[in-house]
Scaffold this motif. Structure first.
Motif, PDB file in Angstrom:
ATOM      1  N   THR A 159      56.159 -40.474  45.741  1.00 51.10           N
ATOM      2  CA  THR A 159      55.125 -39.592  45.501  1.00 51.10           C
ATOM      3  C   THR A 159      55.766 -38.595  44.329  1.00 51.10           C
ATOM      4  O   THR A 159      57.067 -38.491  44.229  1.00 51.10           O
ATOM      5  N   GLU A 160      55.090 -38.547  43.206  1.00 52.09           N
ATOM      6  CA  GLU A 160      55.402 -37.590  42.332  1.00 52.09           C
ATOM      7  C   GLU A 160      54.488 -36.382  42.206  1.00 52.09           C
ATOM      8  O   GLU A 160      54.655 -35.618  41.172  1.00 52.09           O
ATOM      9  N   ASP A 161      53.588 -36.067  42.960  1.00 50.11           N
ATOM     10  CA  ASP A 161      52.607 -34.972  42.898  1.00 50.11           C
ATOM     11  C   ASP A 161      53.328 -33.825  43.209  1.00 50.11           C
ATOM     12  O   ASP A 161      54.062 -33.788  44.290  1.00 50.11           O
ATOM     13  N   PRO A 162      53.351 -32.802  41.956  1.00 54.09           N
ATOM     14  CA  PRO A 162      53.846 -31.552  42.021  1.00 54.09           C
ATOM     15  C   PRO A 162      53.677 -30.935  43.576  1.00 54.09           C
ATOM     16  O   PRO A 162      54.494 -30.210  44.040  1.00 54.09           O
ATOM     17  N   GLU A 163      52.348 -30.782  43.774  1.00 56.08           N
ATOM     18  CA  GLU A 163      52.029 -30.109  45.139  1.00 56.08           C
ATOM     19  C   GLU A 163      52.822 -30.821  46.511  1.00 56.08           C
ATOM     20  O   GLU A 163      53.117 -30.063  47.369  1.00 56.08           O
ATOM     21  N   ASP A 164      53.001 -32.091  46.370  1.00 54.63           N
ATOM     22  CA  ASP A 164      53.587 -32.755  47.362  1.00 54.63           C
ATOM     23  C   ASP A 164      55.135 -32.332  47.535  1.00 54.63           C
ATOM     24  O   ASP A 164      55.450 -31.919  48.502  1.00 54.63           O
ATOM     25  N   MET A 165      55.784 -32.196  46.465  1.00 57.61           N
ATOM     26  CA  MET A 165      57.108 -31.677  46.323  1.00 57.61           C
ATOM     27  C   MET A 165      57.135 -30.542  46.846  1.00 57.61           C
ATOM     28  O   MET A 165      58.074 -29.953  47.465  1.00 57.61           O
ATOM     29  N   SER A 166      56.257 -29.422  46.534  1.00 57.45           N
ATOM     30  CA  SER A 166      56.066 -28.065  46.989  1.00 57.45           C
ATOM     31  C   SER A 166      56.096 -28.262  48.379  1.00 57.45           C
ATOM     32  O   SER A 166      56.641 -27.561  49.149  1.00 57.45           O
ATOM     33  N   ARG A 167      55.136 -28.831  48.934  1.00 59.97           N
ATOM     34  CA  ARG A 167      55.160 -29.002  50.465  1.00 59.97           C
ATOM     35  C   ARG A 167      56.270 -29.223  51.210  1.00 59.97           C
ATOM     36  O   ARG A 167      56.612 -28.896  52.207  1.00 59.97           O
ATOM     37  N   LEU A 168      57.154 -30.410  50.400  1.00 63.59           N
ATOM     38  CA  LEU A 168      58.636 -30.783  51.044  1.00 63.59           C
ATOM     39  C   LEU A 168      59.476 -29.737  51.102  1.00 63.59           C
ATOM     40  O   LEU A 168      60.134 -29.570  52.187  1.00 63.59           O
ATOM     41  N   ILE A 169      59.363 -28.950  50.042  1.00 67.81           N
ATOM     42  CA  ILE A 169      60.545 -27.719  50.219  1.00 67.81           C
ATOM     43  C   ILE A 169      60.062 -27.039  51.159  1.00 67.81           C
ATOM     44  O   ILE A 169      60.863 -26.398  51.985  1.00 67.81           O
ATOM     45  N   GLY A 170      58.903 -26.611  51.184  1.00 66.48           N
ATOM     46  CA  GLY A 170      58.135 -25.588  52.557  1.00 66.48           C
ATOM     47  C   GLY A 170      58.666 -26.295  53.828  1.00 66.48           C
ATOM     48  O   GLY A 170      59.056 -25.532  54.724  1.00 66.48           O
ATOM     49  N   ALA A 171      58.524 -27.765  53.911  1.00 69.50           N
ATOM     50  CA  ALA A 171      59.103 -28.094  55.354  1.00 69.50           C
ATOM     51  C   ALA A 171      60.595 -27.987  55.737  1.00 69.50           C
ATOM     52  O   ALA A 171      60.975 -27.611  56.824  1.00 69.50           O
ATOM     53  N   VAL A 172      61.214 -28.160  54.422  1.00 73.76           N
ATOM     54  CA  VAL A 172      62.826 -27.921  54.538  1.00 73.76           C
ATOM     55  C   VAL A 172      63.002 -26.453  55.236  1.00 73.76           C
ATOM     56  O   VAL A 172      63.749 -26.253  55.709  1.00 73.76           O
ATOM     57  N   ALA A 173      62.240 -25.420  54.730  1.00 74.91           N
ATOM     58  CA  ALA A 173      62.393 -23.887  54.881  1.00 74.91           C
ATOM     59  C   ALA A 173      61.817 -23.807  56.225  1.00 74.91           C
ATOM     60  O   ALA A 173      62.761 -23.023  56.925  1.00 74.91           O
ATOM     61  N   ARG A 174      60.802 -24.355  56.632  1.00 77.10           N
ATOM     62  CA  ARG A 174      60.271 -23.958  57.855  1.00 77.10           C
ATOM     63  C   ARG A 174      61.357 -24.536  59.121  1.00 77.10           C
ATOM     64  O   ARG A 174      61.597 -23.924  60.184  1.00 77.10           O
ATOM     65  N   VAL A 175      61.427 -26.045  58.751  1.00 78.14           N
ATOM     66  CA  VAL A 175      62.161 -26.618  60.261  1.00 78.14           C
ATOM     67  C   VAL A 175      63.233 -27.285  59.932  1.00 78.14           C
ATOM     68  O   VAL A 175      63.482 -28.346  60.504  1.00 78.14           O
ATOM     69  N   GLN A 176      63.973 -27.038  58.713  1.00 73.69           N
ATOM     70  CA  GLN A 176      65.123 -27.939  58.273  1.00 73.69           C
ATOM     71  C   GLN A 176      64.822 -29.338  58.177  1.00 73.69           C
ATOM     72  O   GLN A 176      65.609 -30.305  58.852  1.00 73.69           O
ATOM     73  N   ASP A 177      63.702 -29.771  57.647  1.00 75.64           N
ATOM     74  CA  ASP A 177      63.133 -31.178  57.862  1.00 75.64           C
ATOM     75  C   ASP A 177      64.118 -32.156  56.942  1.00 75.64           C
ATOM     76  O   ASP A 177      63.781 -32.013  55.839  1.00 75.64           O
ATOM     77  N   VAL A 178      64.631 -32.852  57.443  1.00 69.61           N
ATOM     78  CA  VAL A 178      65.822 -33.709  57.022  1.00 69.61           C
ATOM     79  C   VAL A 178      64.900 -34.825  56.037  1.00 69.61           C
ATOM     80  O   VAL A 178      65.400 -35.240  54.789  1.00 69.61           O
ATOM     81  N   ALA A 179      64.078 -35.503  56.792  1.00 68.23           N
ATOM     82  CA  ALA A 179      63.284 -36.424  55.837  1.00 68.23           C
ATOM     83  C   ALA A 179      62.469 -35.999  54.777  1.00 68.23           C
ATOM     84  O   ALA A 179      62.523 -36.675  53.769  1.00 68.23           O
ATOM     85  N   ALA A 180      62.134 -34.808  54.682  1.00 68.22           N
ATOM     86  CA  ALA A 180      61.586 -34.093  53.751  1.00 68.22           C
ATOM     87  C   ALA A 180      62.356 -33.786  52.514  1.00 68.22           C
ATOM     88  O   ALA A 180      62.327 -34.167  51.441  1.00 68.22           O
ATOM     89  N   PHE A 181      63.645 -33.572  52.988  1.00 71.17           N
ATOM     90  CA  PHE A 181      64.739 -33.104  51.976  1.00 71.17           C
ATOM     91  C   PHE A 181      65.230 -34.586  51.513  1.00 71.17           C
ATOM     92  O   PHE A 181      65.572 -34.536  50.332  1.00 71.17           O
ATOM     93  N   GLU A 182      65.101 -35.587  52.069  1.00 68.83           N
ATOM     94  CA  GLU A 182      65.680 -36.818  51.789  1.00 68.83           C
ATOM     95  C   GLU A 182      64.513 -37.236  50.691  1.00 68.83           C
ATOM     96  O   GLU A 182      65.168 -37.675  49.398  1.00 68.83           O
ATOM     97  N   THR A 183      63.445 -37.240  50.653  1.00 69.03           N
ATOM     98  CA  THR A 183      62.684 -37.444  49.865  1.00 69.03           C
ATOM     99  C   THR A 183      62.802 -36.710  48.422  1.00 69.03           C
ATOM    100  O   THR A 183      62.781 -37.227  47.398  1.00 69.03           O
TER     101      THR A 183
END
Lengths: 184, 226
Positions: free
Chosen positions: A2-26
């Motif tokens: 994905t390259e959608d900026p909003e998706d990228m923002s959501r991924l950072i949100g997931a890292v912030a909330r639950v230390q989501d490693v899969a989101a961080f990998e993306t």
């Protein structure tokens, strides 16, 4: 990917909330190579660029809670972290920055929410303006934007006269500046 | 009142992309603290830079090896109680407003506000405080020019950024008061005069020693450190 900026923002949100490693990998697989290319342009050393990239991405992981999607998109935020890492870790300088909590700071005279809305709209305008440049102008601007390649190197690479490279870049910057709305 | 003399595009873009040495950046950042309009422009330049990063051609190497490295570093951190690092939650927002002459980040560089600094005399009632930075390309100082008095006429060996923090000065290009930034290069030969209302305190960043017209001043220049 994905390259959608909003998706990228959501991924950072997931890292912030639950230390989501899969989101961080993306995030890492998307931004890591870009940050590395940015560092490569500044340092011209593969090893150093890799280290500075990893440093930057570790900060993205650690500072994710500070990311505010209302203030800008993921690429802008990550760019500022890469830039600051380059300045402090490579150039060994401080980056003086204003402090909104300082008593002498002069706040915006409009509601912060309005400013944020406006900033987002303007960021969108920048993107559109870049998109609208003819391909060759866009490429030259991008190559020269981070101050990594001299105009004469670009001229040699593209087999163009130096004057042509300079005037194309100037034209492109003028167009961008117009769409950014110059301020007196 | 908002400043009327702002940061030029070229300078602000260089600050946004990180291509500006620390001394210049200090003048830019201090103006930004006083100028909401220029902060808005900075945000646009940063958005443009973010966009450039998005469109940069990634290096061809596979990221797998890098990801393995990072994955390893992360495992040391996950679930260990992690405190968000980053911008230090500085001075409380509810702190009573204090009319500092020197805004952050400048105040942090000299360690105190203007009235608590050790000003060194330059003669003729003018004073200066050198501001240390980590770059070797600029020299940065605070100047205090007595009300109504001129700064000795000088040209510039290179660029000079002057940011007014208190009082005002005027020269051929106009009047500058708190928050105003003058961006002069070697083509400008000016004779700034401090306004009558009070002493003028300004931040001056140069990339080469000032060239004074008077031979005597040129002789003593190295001793004064200007």
């Amino acid at each position: 990917m994905t390259e959608d900026p909003e998706d990228m923002s959501r991924l950072i949100g997931a890292v912030a909330r639950v230390q989501d490693v899969a989101a961080f990998e993306t995030l890492f697989r998307h931004f890591g190579p870009r940050v590395k290319a940015y560092m490569m342009r500044h340092t011209r050393n593969l090893q150093t660029a890799e280290e500075l990239m990893q440093e930057t991405m570790m900060l993205v992981w650690n500072k994710a809670t500070l990311f505010d999607p209302e203030k800008g998109n993921a690429s802008t935020w990550i760019f500022t972290i890469a830039r600051n890492t380059f300045i402090s870790a490579y150039r060994k300088q401080n980056r003086p920055e204003f402090d909104p909590n300082d008593p002498a700071f002069v706040p915006d005279d409009v509601e912060p929410a309005d400013v944020e809305f406006q900033n987002r709209q303007e960021a969108e305008m920048v993107r559109t303006a870049l998109q609208d440049l003819p391909a060759e102008q866009r490429e030259l601007v991008q190559r020269s934007f981070f101050g990594d390649v001299s105009h004469s190197d670009l001229a040699a690479e593209y087999g163009l006269p130096l004057g042509t490279v300079k005037s194309r870049i100037r034209m492109a910057i003028d167009k961008l500046r117009k769409s950014l709305g110059e301020r007196r | 009142m908002s400043p009327r003399h702002h940061i030029r595009d070229e300078l602000l873009a260089a600050y946004a992309t990180g291509d500006l040495a620390e001394g210049w950046s200090l003048a830019v950042a201090t103006h930004l603290a006083l100028c909401p309009g220029c902060r808005g422009r900075l945000a646009k330049f940063e958005a443009a830079a973010g966009d450039m990063l998005e469109k940069i051609e990634p290096s061809e190497q596979s990221v797998d090896a890098s990801w393995q490295d990072i994955r390893q570093r992360l495992s040391g951190q996950i679930s260990s109680d992690r405190k968000p690092s980053g911008s230090v939650p500085s001075l409380k927002a509810d702190k009573p407003r204090h009319d500092y002459v020197l805004p952050a980040p400048l105040r942090n560089y000299v360690g105190a506000d203007a009235d608590q600094l050790k000003w060194k005399s330059l003669g003729r009632g003018a004073y200066q405080v050198l501001v240390p930075t980590g770059d070797e390309e600029t020299s940065v100082r605070l100047l205090r020019i007595p009300a109504g008095k001129p700064v000795p006429e000088h040209g510039h060996g290179g660029r000079e950024l002057t940011l007014v923090l208190s009082g005002s000065f005027s020269d051929v290009t106009g009047r500058f008061s708190r928050g105003d930034l003058e961006d002069a290069d070697e083509t400008l030969e000016h004779k700034p005069v401090a306004g009558d209302e009070e002493d003028c305190i300004c931040l001056a960043v140069t990339d080469a020693p000032l060239r004074f017209k008077s031979r005597l001043l040129r002789l003593v220049q190295p001793m004064l450190g200007i």
